[in-house]
Design an enzyme around this catalytic site. Structure first.
Site, PDB file in Angstrom:
ATOM      1  CE  LYS A 141      -4.424  -1.836   1.196  1.00  0.00           C
ATOM      2  NZ  LYS A 141      -5.491  -2.039   2.153  1.00  0.00           N
TER       3      LYS A 141
ATOM      4  NE  ARG B 108      -7.565  -8.040   0.340  1.00  0.00           N
ATOM      5  CZ  ARG B 108      -7.040  -7.299  -0.635  1.00  0.00           C
ATOM      6  NH1 ARG B 108      -5.986  -6.548  -0.408  1.00  0.00           N
ATOM      7  NH2 ARG B 108      -7.577  -7.308  -1.838  1.00  0.00           N
TER       8      ARG B 108
HETATM    9  C1  7PJ Z   1      -8.260  -4.417   1.452  1.00  0.00           C
HETATM   10  C2  7PJ Z   1      -9.309  -5.182   0.977  1.00  0.00           C
HETATM   11  C3  7PJ Z   1      -7.991  -4.405   2.853  1.00  0.00           C
HETATM   12  C4  7PJ Z   1      -9.840  -5.922   3.080  1.00  0.00           C
HETATM   13  C5  7PJ Z   1      -8.371  -4.165  -0.671  1.00  0.00           C
HETATM   14  C6  7PJ Z   1      -5.372  -3.255  -2.009  1.00  0.00           C
HETATM   15  C7  7PJ Z   1      -6.656  -2.547  -2.179  1.00  0.00           C
HETATM   16  N1  7PJ Z   1     -10.100  -5.939   1.769  1.00  0.00           N
HETATM   17  N2  7PJ Z   1      -9.370  -5.003  -0.370  1.00  0.00           N
HETATM   18  N3  7PJ Z   1      -8.822  -5.178   3.621  1.00  0.00           N
HETATM   19  N4  7PJ Z   1      -7.661  -3.805   0.404  1.00  0.00           N
HETATM   20  N5  7PJ Z   1     -10.593  -6.646   3.915  1.00  0.00           N
HETATM   21  O1  7PJ Z   1      -5.242  -4.465  -2.089  1.00  0.00           O
HETATM   22  O2  7PJ Z   1      -4.364  -2.520  -1.818  1.00  0.00           O
HETATM   23  O3  7PJ Z   1      -7.106  -3.731   3.377  1.00  0.00           O
HETATM   24  S1  7PJ Z   1      -8.072  -3.624  -2.295  1.00  0.00           S
END
Ligand code: 7PJ
Length: 255
Positions: A201, A235
């Site tokens: 990020k 994640r």
């Molecule tokens: C997240 C997400 C996160 C959850 C994305 C990226 C943007 N879902 N979907 N938490 N980020 N739960 O992958 O940088 O931080 S999309």
């Protein structure tokens, strides 16, 4: 949780896994590397991303989901109809960056026995990074998540099915993200598992000056801080390296 973006315009992997066959192969590779959960998404929520119709979102994710029936798959969506179709196709978890606030979303998830991730986002993806402001970011994010857990439980979704996520980068400056990460332990008061997404990020870019493909070391540092703050699901895009980090962290904890 390994990330598979089935989108042509993801910031982190630039659409490399847009073709179903590429997305399926990538998901399988992440599972072999040690991902216990695969998060697939057909709608990019990055600032400025092109909108996607419901049919297009379904056409992107369903072939991937159907080919991964033996894995635990989470589907990243804000749309109740997509949630229902994904659950019918065997999804184990709904990952909603809007925390089931869309009309019908609570109902779409209630009947299935799936898990659900309730994430905090301030504003809408298109505009959320335009000078986000909080009086007290920790209090606001925690209060929101508390309220959404209560709403989900009141709608008939058992507490055991719920995880929460502060939503790093979703309507937050780097300073907000750092405060939330430093004080992550305070989310323990919600007494549900904590999912965090920090991988690649922009806060890492801001701190290190690195482009999205060069943020692995910064992301691993953040992942370790998140584990120490009580995160239970990470994640990430880089599963193999994150598994090594977890192995080291667990060994030290057990020593
Ligand atoms: C997240 C997400 C996160 C959850 C994305 C990226 C943007 N879902 N979907 N938490 N980020 N739960 O992958 O940088 O931080 S999309």
């Amino acid at each position: 949780m390994g990330v598979v973006n089935v989108t042509p315009d993801s910031f982190s992997d630039g659409g490399r896994y847009f073709a179903p066959s590429a997305a399926i192969a990538h998901a399988r590779a992440l599972a072999v590397e040690g991902a216990q959960l695969i998060d697939i998404g057909g709608e990019s929520t990055r600032p400025g991303a092109a909108p996607v119709s419901e049919d297009e979102e379904l056409a992107r994710i369903l072939p991937v989901l159907e080919a991964l029936g033996d894995l635990c798959v989470s589907v990243d969506t804000r749309r109740p109809a997509v949630m229902e179709a994904a659950l019918d196709a065997g999804a184990s978890m709904i990952n909603d960056v809007q925390a089931l606030q869309a009309p019908g979303a609570l109902g779409a998830v209630r009947e299935a026995q799936c898990a659900v991730c309730l994430m905090h986002m301030k504003g809408e993806p298109a505009t959320m990074q335009r000078e986000p402001h909080y009086d007290d970011v920790m209090r606001e994010v925690k209060g929101f998540l508390q309220e959404r857990v209560a709403a989900a439980v009141a709608a008939g979704i058992a507490r055991e099915r719920i995880v929460v996520d502060p939503g790093f980068g979703f309507g937050k400056t780097a300073a907000h993200n750092l405060t939330l990460l430093k004080r992550l332990g305070e989310f323990g008061e919600l007494t549900v598992p904590l999912l965090v997404g920090l991988s690649r990020k922009s806060t890492i870019g801001k701190l290190t000056g690195r482009a999205s493909g060069e943020r692995l070391a910064g992301g691993l540092a953040m992942a370790l801080i998140a584990l120490q703050g009580g995160a239970t699901i990470l994640r990430v895009h880089d599963v193999k390296e994150t598994r090594d980090l977890i192995a080291v962290w667990q060994a030290v904890r057990a020593a």
